[in-house]
Design a protein around this motif. Sequence first.
Motif, PDB file in Angstrom:
ATOM      1  N   ALA A 170      -3.065  15.143   5.922  1.00  0.00           N
ATOM      2  CA  ALA A 170      -2.492  13.858   5.503  1.00  0.00           C
ATOM      3  C   ALA A 170      -3.086  12.700   6.295  1.00  0.00           C
ATOM      4  CB  ALA A 170      -0.972  13.899   5.676  1.00  0.00           C
ATOM      5  N   LEU A 171      -3.303  12.879   7.595  1.00  0.00           N
ATOM      6  CA  LEU A 171      -3.838  11.798   8.418  1.00  0.00           C
ATOM      7  C   LEU A 171      -5.317  11.545   8.116  1.00  0.00           C
ATOM      8  CD1 LEU A 171      -2.074  12.558  11.829  1.00  0.00           C
ATOM      9  CD2 LEU A 171      -1.604  10.681  10.256  1.00  0.00           C
ATOM     10  N   VAL A 172      -6.061  12.610   7.835  1.00  0.00           N
ATOM     11  CA  VAL A 172      -7.475  12.420   7.464  1.00  0.00           C
ATOM     12  C   VAL A 172      -7.582  11.674   6.139  1.00  0.00           C
ATOM     13  CG1 VAL A 172      -9.566  13.634   6.726  1.00  0.00           C
ATOM     14  CG2 VAL A 172      -8.345  14.396   8.774  1.00  0.00           C
ATOM     15  N   VAL A 173      -6.769  12.073   5.161  1.00  0.00           N
ATOM     16  CA  VAL A 173      -6.761  11.365   3.872  1.00  0.00           C
ATOM     17  C   VAL A 173      -6.297   9.926   4.073  1.00  0.00           C
ATOM     18  CG1 VAL A 173      -5.731  11.312   1.565  1.00  0.00           C
ATOM     19  CG2 VAL A 173      -6.407  13.497   2.577  1.00  0.00           C
ATOM     20  N   VAL A 216      -6.721   8.006   6.743  1.00  0.00           N
ATOM     21  CA  VAL A 216      -7.822   7.224   7.320  1.00  0.00           C
ATOM     22  C   VAL A 216      -8.865   6.916   6.264  1.00  0.00           C
ATOM     23  CG1 VAL A 216      -9.728   7.306   8.976  1.00  0.00           C
ATOM     24  CG2 VAL A 216      -7.444   8.050   9.673  1.00  0.00           C
ATOM     25  N   ARG A 217      -9.219   7.903   5.446  1.00  0.00           N
ATOM     26  CA  ARG A 217     -10.215   7.664   4.390  1.00  0.00           C
ATOM     27  C   ARG A 217      -9.705   6.636   3.384  1.00  0.00           C
ATOM     28  NH1 ARG A 217     -14.509  10.996   3.895  1.00  0.00           N
ATOM     29  NH2 ARG A 217     -14.609  10.614   1.644  1.00  0.00           N
ATOM     30  N   TRP A 218      -8.430   6.739   3.042  1.00  0.00           N
ATOM     31  CA  TRP A 218      -7.864   5.784   2.090  1.00  0.00           C
ATOM     32  C   TRP A 218      -7.831   4.384   2.690  1.00  0.00           C
ATOM     33  CZ3 TRP A 218      -7.019   4.292  -2.539  1.00  0.00           C
ATOM     34  CH2 TRP A 218      -6.049   3.322  -2.820  1.00  0.00           C
ATOM     35  N   GLN A 219      -7.472   4.265   3.959  1.00  0.00           N
ATOM     36  CA  GLN A 219      -7.414   2.954   4.594  1.00  0.00           C
ATOM     37  C   GLN A 219      -8.799   2.301   4.692  1.00  0.00           C
ATOM     38  OE1 GLN A 219      -4.195   1.405   5.678  1.00  0.00           O
ATOM     39  NE2 GLN A 219      -3.990   2.949   4.071  1.00  0.00           N
ATOM     40  N   SER A 220      -9.833   3.127   4.804  1.00  0.00           N
ATOM     41  CA  SER A 220     -11.192   2.575   4.885  1.00  0.00           C
ATOM     42  C   SER A 220     -11.705   2.088   3.537  1.00  0.00           C
ATOM     43  CB  SER A 220     -12.158   3.635   5.438  1.00  0.00           C
ATOM     44  OG  SER A 220     -12.276   4.731   4.543  1.00  0.00           O
ATOM     45  N   ARG A 221     -11.034   2.522   2.436  1.00  0.00           N
ATOM     46  CA  ARG A 221     -11.502   2.160   1.104  1.00  0.00           C
ATOM     47  C   ARG A 221     -10.521   1.279   0.337  1.00  0.00           C
ATOM     48  NH1 ARG A 221     -13.693   8.088  -1.048  1.00  0.00           N
ATOM     49  NH2 ARG A 221     -15.250   8.395   0.599  1.00  0.00           N
ATOM     50  N   ALA A 222      -9.248   1.285   0.766  1.00  0.00           N
ATOM     51  CA  ALA A 222      -8.224   0.535   0.034  1.00  0.00           C
ATOM     52  C   ALA A 222      -8.508  -0.963   0.074  1.00  0.00           C
ATOM     53  CB  ALA A 222      -6.842   0.818   0.628  1.00  0.00           C
ATOM     54  N   PRO A 223      -8.274  -1.670  -1.045  1.00  0.00           N
ATOM     55  CA  PRO A 223      -8.509  -3.118  -1.045  1.00  0.00           C
ATOM     56  C   PRO A 223      -7.537  -3.873  -0.141  1.00  0.00           C
ATOM     57  CG  PRO A 223      -7.478  -2.383  -3.096  1.00  0.00           C
ATOM     58  CD  PRO A 223      -7.846  -1.161  -2.358  1.00  0.00           C
ATOM     59  N   LEU A 233       3.121   6.551   2.249  1.00  0.00           N
ATOM     60  CA  LEU A 233       3.481   7.964   2.112  1.00  0.00           C
ATOM     61  C   LEU A 233       2.622   8.851   3.007  1.00  0.00           C
ATOM     62  CD1 LEU A 233       4.001   8.191  -1.765  1.00  0.00           C
ATOM     63  CD2 LEU A 233       5.768   8.214   0.005  1.00  0.00           C
ATOM     64  N   LEU A 234       1.319   8.588   3.053  1.00  0.00           N
ATOM     65  CA  LEU A 234       0.426   9.412   3.857  1.00  0.00           C
ATOM     66  C   LEU A 234       0.715   9.258   5.350  1.00  0.00           C
ATOM     67  CD1 LEU A 234      -2.937   8.855   1.936  1.00  0.00           C
ATOM     68  CD2 LEU A 234      -1.660  11.004   2.117  1.00  0.00           C
ATOM     69  N   SER A 235       0.992   8.030   5.798  1.00  0.00           N
ATOM     70  CA  SER A 235       1.244   7.820   7.224  1.00  0.00           C
ATOM     71  C   SER A 235       2.546   8.480   7.653  1.00  0.00           C
ATOM     72  CB  SER A 235       1.274   6.322   7.555  1.00  0.00           C
ATOM     73  OG  SER A 235       2.422   5.696   7.005  1.00  0.00           O
ATOM     74  N   ILE A 236       3.590   8.358   6.819  1.00  0.00           N
ATOM     75  CA  ILE A 236       4.873   8.986   7.164  1.00  0.00           C
ATOM     76  C   ILE A 236       4.731  10.507   7.196  1.00  0.00           C
ATOM     77  CG2 ILE A 236       7.229   9.388   6.373  1.00  0.00           C
ATOM     78  CD1 ILE A 236       7.253   6.534   5.310  1.00  0.00           C
ATOM     79  N   ALA A 237       4.091  11.064   6.158  1.00  0.00           N
ATOM     80  CA  ALA A 237       3.928  12.519   6.107  1.00  0.00           C
ATOM     81  C   ALA A 237       3.086  13.020   7.273  1.00  0.00           C
ATOM     82  CB  ALA A 237       3.283  12.916   4.775  1.00  0.00           C
ATOM     83  N   GLY A 238       1.990  12.326   7.562  1.00  0.00           N
ATOM     84  CA  GLY A 238       1.098  12.764   8.631  1.00  0.00           C
ATOM     85  C   GLY A 238       1.736  12.671  10.004  1.00  0.00           C
ATOM     86  N   MET A 239       2.352  11.540  10.325  1.00  0.00           N
ATOM     87  CA  MET A 239       2.938  11.372  11.657  1.00  0.00           C
ATOM     88  C   MET A 239       4.173  12.244  11.834  1.00  0.00           C
ATOM     89  SD  MET A 239       1.007   9.618  13.478  1.00  0.00           S
ATOM     90  CE  MET A 239       2.172   9.786  14.838  1.00  0.00           C
ATOM     91  N   ALA A 240       5.025  12.338  10.801  1.00  0.00           N
ATOM     92  CA  ALA A 240       6.222  13.169  10.920  1.00  0.00           C
ATOM     93  C   ALA A 240       5.840  14.637  11.099  1.00  0.00           C
ATOM     94  CB  ALA A 240       7.114  12.998   9.688  1.00  0.00           C
ATOM     95  N   GLY A 241       4.868  15.100  10.326  1.00  0.00           N
ATOM     96  CA  GLY A 241       4.429  16.484  10.462  1.00  0.00           C
ATOM     97  C   GLY A 241       3.809  16.764  11.818  1.00  0.00           C
ATOM     98  N   LEU A 242       2.991  15.830  12.309  1.00  0.00           N
ATOM     99  CA  LEU A 242       2.346  16.006  13.606  1.00  0.00           C
ATOM    100  C   LEU A 242       3.367  16.064  14.733  1.00  0.00           C
ATOM    101  CD1 LEU A 242      -0.241  16.113  15.329  1.00  0.00           C
ATOM    102  CD2 LEU A 242      -0.208  13.606  15.348  1.00  0.00           C
ATOM    103  N   VAL A 243       4.298  15.121  14.739  1.00  0.00           N
ATOM    104  CA  VAL A 243       5.297  15.089  15.803  1.00  0.00           C
ATOM    105  C   VAL A 243       6.201  16.313  15.736  1.00  0.00           C
ATOM    106  CG1 VAL A 243       7.274  13.797  16.713  1.00  0.00           C
ATOM    107  CG2 VAL A 243       5.215  12.584  16.014  1.00  0.00           C
ATOM    108  N   ASP A 289       0.859  -1.185   0.000  1.00  0.00           N
ATOM    109  CA  ASP A 289       0.000   0.000   0.000  1.00  0.00           C
ATOM    110  C   ASP A 289       0.898   1.238   0.000  1.00  0.00           C
ATOM    111  OD1 ASP A 289      -2.025   1.836   0.275  1.00  0.00           O
ATOM    112  OD2 ASP A 289      -2.413   1.404   2.401  1.00  0.00           O
ATOM    113  N   PRO A 290       1.514   1.560  -1.158  1.00  0.00           N
ATOM    114  CA  PRO A 290       2.481   2.671  -1.184  1.00  0.00           C
ATOM    115  C   PRO A 290       1.867   4.019  -0.827  1.00  0.00           C
ATOM    116  CG  PRO A 290       1.991   1.890  -3.408  1.00  0.00           C
ATOM    117  CD  PRO A 290       1.399   0.894  -2.469  1.00  0.00           C
ATOM    118  N   LEU A 291       0.620   4.269  -1.257  1.00  0.00           N
ATOM    119  CA  LEU A 291      -0.017   5.548  -0.903  1.00  0.00           C
ATOM    120  C   LEU A 291      -0.220   5.641   0.606  1.00  0.00           C
ATOM    121  CD1 LEU A 291      -1.275   8.202  -1.732  1.00  0.00           C
ATOM    122  CD2 LEU A 291      -3.455   7.001  -2.109  1.00  0.00           C
ATOM    123  N   GLY A 292      -0.642   4.540   1.224  1.00  0.00           N
ATOM    124  CA  GLY A 292      -0.801   4.529   2.675  1.00  0.00           C
ATOM    125  C   GLY A 292       0.506   4.786   3.396  1.00  0.00           C
TER     126      GLY A 292
END
Length: 489
Positions: free
Chosen positions: A234-237, A239-246, A199-209, A194-197
């Motif tokens: 990034a974290l909202v996107v 979560v939405r992606w994780q709820s829809r990703a196969p 990228l989004l998780s790294i960007a979201g958590m790194a930015g938040l911390v 899940d490459p998009l997941g």
Amino acid sequence: MAHPRRWSILGVLCLALLVLSVDNMILTLAIPAFMRELGASPADVQWILDAYILVFAGLLITAGSLSDRYGRRRLLIMGLGVLGGASLLAVFADQPWQLVACRALMGAGAALAMPSTMSILILVFDENERRKAMSIWGMVSMVGIVAGPTLGGLLLQHFWWGSVFLVNVPLAVLGGVGAYAVVPESRGPARRADPLGVLLSIAGMAGLVWAIISLPHEGWSAPVVIALGAAIVALVVFVRWQSRAPHPMLPLAMFRDRNFSGAAASVVLLVFSTAAVQLALTQFLQLVLGYDAMTAALAFVPLAVAVAAFNLVGATLAKRVSNRTLIVAGMLVIAVSQGVFALIGPGDGYPLLAAGLVLMGIGTGLATPGVFATLMGAIPPQHAGVGSAVSDTIQQAGMALGVAALGSLLSAGYLAALPAGVPHGARTSLAEALGTAARTGSAGLAQVAREAFLSSMSLVSTAAALLSVAGAVLALAVLRRRTPAHVRD
């Protein structure tokens, strides 16, 4: 079923955890050496400390997902190898930026290794022995937290600053060899990446911390606001992606389990309330009682001893009471300990503080095994790696939030408690006030600043106590009465 070599496996996992916890804490006494020997500025020092946390927290969820996909033992060995190699490189650093880069690489190694320690533990122990194993695991973590500064002080007394990194190398090698020899390989069911997941998780958590650790120093500046906003998006996107990703890297169904979400919230409140109090206590020991850094580190030994003892008590009680009962009782005892810290006055020395540390250790020893047993017990075995990573991420975010929020309250309370007429330079912190008092020979200024700091520490301790009570109430309301089959709550 329990693995026949589970106790040997636990020994290896505890060694790996000791490497990670010691590495994270050992730098606390080396900051003056970095400034003196490398010419590091205060901003450089901040990055030396924060680069590790930033990369570690940013990569945890991705590393946990990778361990489920490619093998938990493999990621554990890789992580220890990266951590040991980066530590060896740090020994040869002669510029602050080189040390920052090495610390970031150490954070990456720790992120690869950390989720595997707990995920392997929950896989090799059955439910009857898991809490006892987690008690030992948590005890080793606390030993590392206390041993890090103590070991750092001993090394700096006898060797040069690079020794605080060099000590990681043999420990990492031993942990990696032990993992290869003893720990069985395990992984989740094969699924697509899940490459998009990622990228989004790294960007979201790194930015938040980054925003959290920058907030106390920079306030609500434009970079902090932008980073926080980008992280939330990034974290909202994500979560939405994780709820829809196969093939999501983070199965969000875990959060619908009351035990998982309730235990996760309890972890946040537990580390949120204790992290900032320990930050205030460190300043109290060095700036109010006048302890040197080494003595201040040793002053926390009663906390570690109490945690170690009551981890085992909690594991024994687990045969008779539920995780929920242990969590509620532990967090209430922690609240009492923070109430003791709030009572410390100008005439009180170390004994009252030691009593509070013992109580905090008792509460932590009771609550922590129950929290993590509940948290990890709610995670499906095929997602053990990413579930463990979520647990670790929650701890890191809660700790950073606690230090940022209650640390800001500590500063604001100190400023509010100072009387009018105190010089501007002395109003920024107790350390600055004592420095001004030493230069001007003003014993009155030093006394006033110490009293203001104690008032602020009392305010922070009271807030932390209320948060601990809130954590107990939350656990009582949300967690299910899940106990061993032969136990009734």
